[in-house]
Design a protein around this motif. Structure first.
Motif, PDB file in Angstrom:
ATOM      1  N   GLN A  70      15.922 -71.354  35.975  1.00  0.00           N
ATOM      2  CA  GLN A  70      15.838 -72.742  36.412  1.00  0.00           C
ATOM      3  C   GLN A  70      17.185 -73.420  36.168  1.00  0.00           C
ATOM      4  O   GLN A  70      17.776 -73.267  35.099  1.00  0.00           O
ATOM      5  N   TYR A 123      17.713 -79.597  41.640  1.00  0.00           N
ATOM      6  CA  TYR A 123      16.898 -78.626  40.904  1.00  0.00           C
ATOM      7  C   TYR A 123      16.737 -77.351  41.719  1.00  0.00           C
ATOM      8  O   TYR A 123      16.586 -77.393  42.945  1.00  0.00           O
ATOM      9  N   THR A 126      19.067 -77.258  36.573  1.00  0.00           N
ATOM     10  CA  THR A 126      18.922 -78.682  36.845  1.00  0.00           C
ATOM     11  C   THR A 126      20.256 -79.377  36.640  1.00  0.00           C
ATOM     12  O   THR A 126      20.932 -79.149  35.621  1.00  0.00           O
ATOM     13  N   TRP A 183      14.741 -73.353  41.308  1.00  0.00           N
ATOM     14  CA  TRP A 183      13.956 -72.344  40.583  1.00  0.00           C
ATOM     15  C   TRP A 183      14.007 -71.075  41.432  1.00  0.00           C
ATOM     16  O   TRP A 183      13.508 -71.037  42.549  1.00  0.00           O
ATOM     17  N   ASP A 241      21.504 -83.236  36.463  1.00  0.00           N
ATOM     18  CA  ASP A 241      21.074 -84.624  36.390  1.00  0.00           C
ATOM     19  C   ASP A 241      22.287 -85.529  36.215  1.00  0.00           C
ATOM     20  O   ASP A 241      23.250 -85.153  35.549  1.00  0.00           O
TER      21      ASP A 241
END
Length: 228
Positions: A154, A134, A156, A136, A158
Motif C-alpha cells: 500500500q 493511494y 499513500t 494498493w 498525503d
C-alpha cells in the motif's frame, strides 16, 4: 441517518434487473485490525454490466464514516492463458471526507500468476481541501485451486504527512464463489496491521431468446434465469 447498505442493494437490484444480458455482482467485506487503533470494517460492492459499464460503491474506505460511489468502463483483452483488464473511473464521496476522485483498477492473469492494482486520486471539496493519492497492488500465485499466496503493498501520499509505504504479504482461500483473503502489512514492525476479507461473486447467465415469436397480449414463455 439513511442506511447506506439498503441504498446499495436497491441500486444493484435495479442495475441487475432481468434482461437479455449477462452481468456480475461482487460483494467484499474487509475487517481492519491495527494495534492501538479502533476496529474498522470496509464493505465494497462491484457491479459489472455486460456492455462493460462498471460501478463500485465503498464505505469506510476513503475515510471512516464515508460513502463513495465510482462509475467507469471496463476495457479488456482475453486470450487462452492471458487475461487483462483496466477500469478508469470517476467518483465522489460523502461523509467525514467530502470530495471527488479519479481511479484506475487493473487486473491481469497469466496462467497461475495474477496481478491487481487499485489507484485513486482524491481531493476534498472544501475551500482549502486536502488531497491524497493511494495505491494498493498485489502479485500472487495460485498454487492450488483453493489456495493462493503473494505479496502486497500500500502506498499513500498525503498533502500533510507525505509518503507512506506499507509492504506486506497475503494468502487466500477460494471455495466456489467465496474467497477469504488475509493480509498483513509491515509484519516485522510493531505497527503491523491485519486485514481479513470475505468476497462473494454472482454472475447472471444470459437469457435465451424465445424460440418462437410472442404474440402481443399473450403471456411470455417461461425462461429459466438461474444465477450462479
Amino acid at each position: 441517518m439513511i442506511k447506506l447498505p439498503s441504498i446499495l442493494l436497491l441500486f444493484l437490484a435495479f442495475m441487475s434487473r432481468p434482461g437479455f444480458s449477462q452481468s456480475a455482482v461482487m460483494l467484499e467485506q474487509y475487517h481492519l485490525v491495527n494495534s492501538g487503533q479502533p476496529y474498522l470494517y470496509m464493505p465494497v460492492m462491484h457491479y459489472q454490466h455486460s456492455k462493460n459499464w462498471y460501478a463500485e460503491a465503498r464505505y469506510n474506505y476513503e475515510d471512516a464514516e464515508t460513502f463513495s460511489l465510482y462509475l467507469g468502463r471496463t476495457f479488456s483483452v482475453q486470450k487462452r492463458d492471458f487475461n487483462f483488464s483496466f477500469v478508469p473511473m470517476l467518483g465522489g464521496s460523502l461523509g467525514r471526507f467530502k470530495g471527488v476522485s479519479t481511479g484506475l483498477n487493473i487486473d491481469m492473469e497469466l496462467n497461475k500468476f495474477f496481478f491487481s492494482s487499485q489507484s485513486q486520486y482524491s481531493r476534498s471539496t472544501a475551500v482549502y481541501g486536502d488531497y491524497f493519492v493511494y495505491n494498493w497492488s498485489e502479485v500472487g500465485y495460485q498454487s492450488l485451486k483453493w489456495f493462493y499466496a503473494g505479496v502486497s503493498v500500500q502506498h499513500t501520499h498525503d498533502r500533510v504527512i507525505g509518503n507512506e509505504l506499507q509492504p506486506g504479504v497475503m494468502i487466500g482461500f477460494t471455495f466456489n464463489r467465496f474467497t477469504i483473503p488475509v493480509y498483513t502489512f509491515e509484519p516485522f514492525n510493531s505497527g503491523r496491521n491485519f486485514i481479513v476479507g470475505v468476497t462473494m461473486e454472482w454472475t447472471r447467465k444470459k437469457k435465451k431468446q424465445p424460440a418462437y415469436p410472442v404474440v402481443k397480449g399473450d403471456p411470455p414463455p417461461a425462461v429459466s434465469n438461474a444465477a450462479y
